[in-house]
Scaffold this motif. Sequence first.
Motif, PDB file in Angstrom:
ATOM      1  N   TYR A 103       4.086  12.770  -1.357  1.00 16.44           N
ATOM      2  CA  TYR A 103       4.745  13.269  -2.568  1.00 16.44           C
ATOM      3  C   TYR A 103       5.770  14.341  -2.211  1.00 16.44           C
ATOM      4  N   ASP A 104       5.355  15.307  -1.395  1.00 19.99           N
ATOM      5  CA  ASP A 104       6.237  16.427  -1.049  1.00 19.99           C
ATOM      6  C   ASP A 104       7.443  15.958  -0.241  1.00 19.99           C
ATOM      7  N   ALA A 105       7.236  15.001   0.661  1.00 21.96           N
ATOM      8  CA  ALA A 105       8.348  14.490   1.455  1.00 21.96           C
ATOM      9  C   ALA A 105       9.378  13.803   0.569  1.00 21.96           C
ATOM     10  N   ASN A 139       0.810  -1.222   0.000  1.00 22.16           N
ATOM     11  CA  ASN A 139       0.000   0.000   0.000  1.00 22.16           C
ATOM     12  C   ASN A 139       0.838   1.265   0.000  1.00 22.16           C
ATOM     13  N   ILE A 140       1.718   1.417   0.985  1.00 23.29           N
ATOM     14  CA  ILE A 140       2.497   2.661   1.048  1.00 23.29           C
ATOM     15  C   ILE A 140       3.572   2.680  -0.027  1.00 23.29           C
ATOM     16  N   GLY A 141       4.091   1.513  -0.401  1.00 23.37           N
ATOM     17  CA  GLY A 141       5.071   1.473  -1.471  1.00 23.37           C
ATOM     18  C   GLY A 141       4.505   1.976  -2.783  1.00 23.37           C
ATOM     19  N   MET A 142       3.236   1.653  -3.057  1.00 23.60           N
ATOM     20  CA  MET A 142       2.607   2.147  -4.281  1.00 23.60           C
ATOM     21  C   MET A 142       2.392   3.649  -4.220  1.00 23.60           C
ATOM     22  N   VAL A 143       2.133   4.187  -3.035  1.00 19.49           N
ATOM     23  CA  VAL A 143       2.030   5.643  -2.905  1.00 19.49           C
ATOM     24  C   VAL A 143       3.350   6.295  -3.306  1.00 19.49           C
ATOM     25  N   HIS A 144       4.459   5.761  -2.774  1.00 18.53           N
ATOM     26  CA  HIS A 144       5.761   6.320  -3.123  1.00 18.53           C
ATOM     27  C   HIS A 144       6.072   6.119  -4.602  1.00 18.53           C
ATOM     28  N   LEU A 145       5.724   4.967  -5.134  1.00 18.15           N
ATOM     29  CA  LEU A 145       6.000   4.697  -6.545  1.00 18.15           C
ATOM     30  C   LEU A 145       5.238   5.681  -7.434  1.00 18.15           C
ATOM     31  N   LYS A 146       3.949   5.841  -7.174  1.00 16.59           N
ATOM     32  CA  LYS A 146       3.155   6.753  -8.001  1.00 16.59           C
ATOM     33  C   LYS A 146       3.601   8.200  -7.823  1.00 16.59           C
ATOM     34  N   ALA A 160       6.728   9.150  -7.236  1.00 10.39           N
ATOM     35  CA  ALA A 160       7.974   9.286  -7.971  1.00 10.39           C
ATOM     36  C   ALA A 160       7.738   9.316  -9.475  1.00 10.39           C
ATOM     37  N   VAL A 161       6.796   8.489  -9.958  1.00 10.09           N
ATOM     38  CA  VAL A 161       6.484   8.477 -11.390  1.00 10.09           C
ATOM     39  C   VAL A 161       5.980   9.846 -11.849  1.00 10.09           C
ATOM     40  N   ALA A 162       5.276  10.550 -10.962  1.00  9.18           N
ATOM     41  CA  ALA A 162       4.709  11.849 -11.316  1.00  9.18           C
ATOM     42  C   ALA A 162       5.706  12.994 -11.220  1.00  9.18           C
ATOM     43  N   MET A 163       6.901  12.740 -10.697  1.00  9.25           N
ATOM     44  CA  MET A 163       7.864  13.820 -10.473  1.00  9.25           C
ATOM     45  C   MET A 163       8.697  14.114 -11.710  1.00  9.25           C
ATOM     46  N   PRO A 164       9.000  15.390 -11.928  1.00 11.24           N
ATOM     47  CA  PRO A 164       9.946  15.726 -12.993  1.00 11.24           C
ATOM     48  C   PRO A 164      11.357  15.290 -12.599  1.00 11.24           C
ATOM     49  N   ASP A 165      12.115  14.897 -13.593  1.00  5.44           N
ATOM     50  CA  ASP A 165      13.532  14.548 -13.398  1.00  5.44           C
ATOM     51  C   ASP A 165      13.727  13.364 -12.465  1.00  5.44           C
ATOM     52  N   VAL A 166      12.747  12.477 -12.408  1.00  5.61           N
ATOM     53  CA  VAL A 166      12.865  11.239 -11.651  1.00  5.61           C
ATOM     54  C   VAL A 166      12.482  10.080 -12.569  1.00  5.61           C
TER      55      VAL A 166
END
Length: 367
Positions: free
Chosen positions: A315-317, A24-31, A33-39
């Motif tokens: 996301y911000d963290a 659950n929380i891993g998918m939050v971090h994955l999504k 990161a996918v949405a971030m520029p330059d990542v």
Amino acid sequence: MPPTLLGRWTDSSALSIGVLGVGNIGMVHLKSAVAMPDVDVVAAADALPANRDRAERAGVARTYDDYTTLLDAEDLDAAVVALPPFLHADAVERAAEAGVDVFVEKPLARSTDEADEMLETAREAGIAVGVDHTLRYQPDMAGVKADYDDGTVGHVPYASITRLNDHPLGRPPADDAPPEWPLDPDAAGGGSLVELGVHCFDVLEWLFGDLEVRDAAMGQSLNIPAEDAATVLLQAPETGTTITLHCGTYQWEQLPEVNTRLRLEGITGTISNQDHLPENFYASAATSALSNVASRFTGSEPDVFGPTFYLQAHYDALADFCDAVREGETPPVDGADGRRTIELAETAYELAAAAEGDTLEAPEVTL
């Protein structure tokens, strides 16, 4: 203009990230990161095939059934450690061997001794350690801090914080068996105090400076090995503030929409996070989803977690951690911060255990 999603995936200058654990929380971090520029999320690892399938559907090119295999096979700049707590130390050690910076889901470790070993390993390897303590990233908490720092209510002699969540057993009736580790204090590091209280400790020290634990009590509403409720009395010597903290994981029929309440009782007024909440967390979710699809074609920045401010905080963290890695700086919420919350939790456990062990001796009666 931010690069397009395709551009982020193919840009060799992007920060390459692997996600270790995509529950659950891993998918939050994955999504996030996918949405971030330059990542560039190059790979994910999870022991469960269903979780690996979810990661692939989210856009990850390669998945592994073991995080050690991923770390051996991939050339990463950083890794998100979203594994159960009993695997955090090993994952950080493996990442250190590969020279990979780590962003670790809370709790950083199951004990201060384990945290010390992890941080020493990271120091020797020269890798950065960030910890996902997200309360300070929520807009309502940032609003409380801004008001407090402005001195709008003067001295704050008393404050209170409550954080609640669903129990691992789920809403009643609990039809499906949960994973074993959240109910095992040896694997998780504790119960509700570690699951929820460490977030509270972090945001309170962010507000008031170093805390002292004065008293604590643990409770169990269900017959389980770890506490599912904890109440802690704290003192902030720097500001002279007394604080009560309560956290609990309950079998809610419906979890309250706002699961954290923070209130500062100042001498000239009160500050509450309730005064800084969005009017509606989720009303624009469908609109946001449509706009995110459009953003892939227009090159605009996706607002993936706009309507859900809890996810936006994650996301911000992670974004702050990534920025620190790029700049070669210490993450804004680092391993020392993560260790500190565990230290406070350990003190609370010790005081609660001592109180439970105290017994009143019957007075001697002489005739």
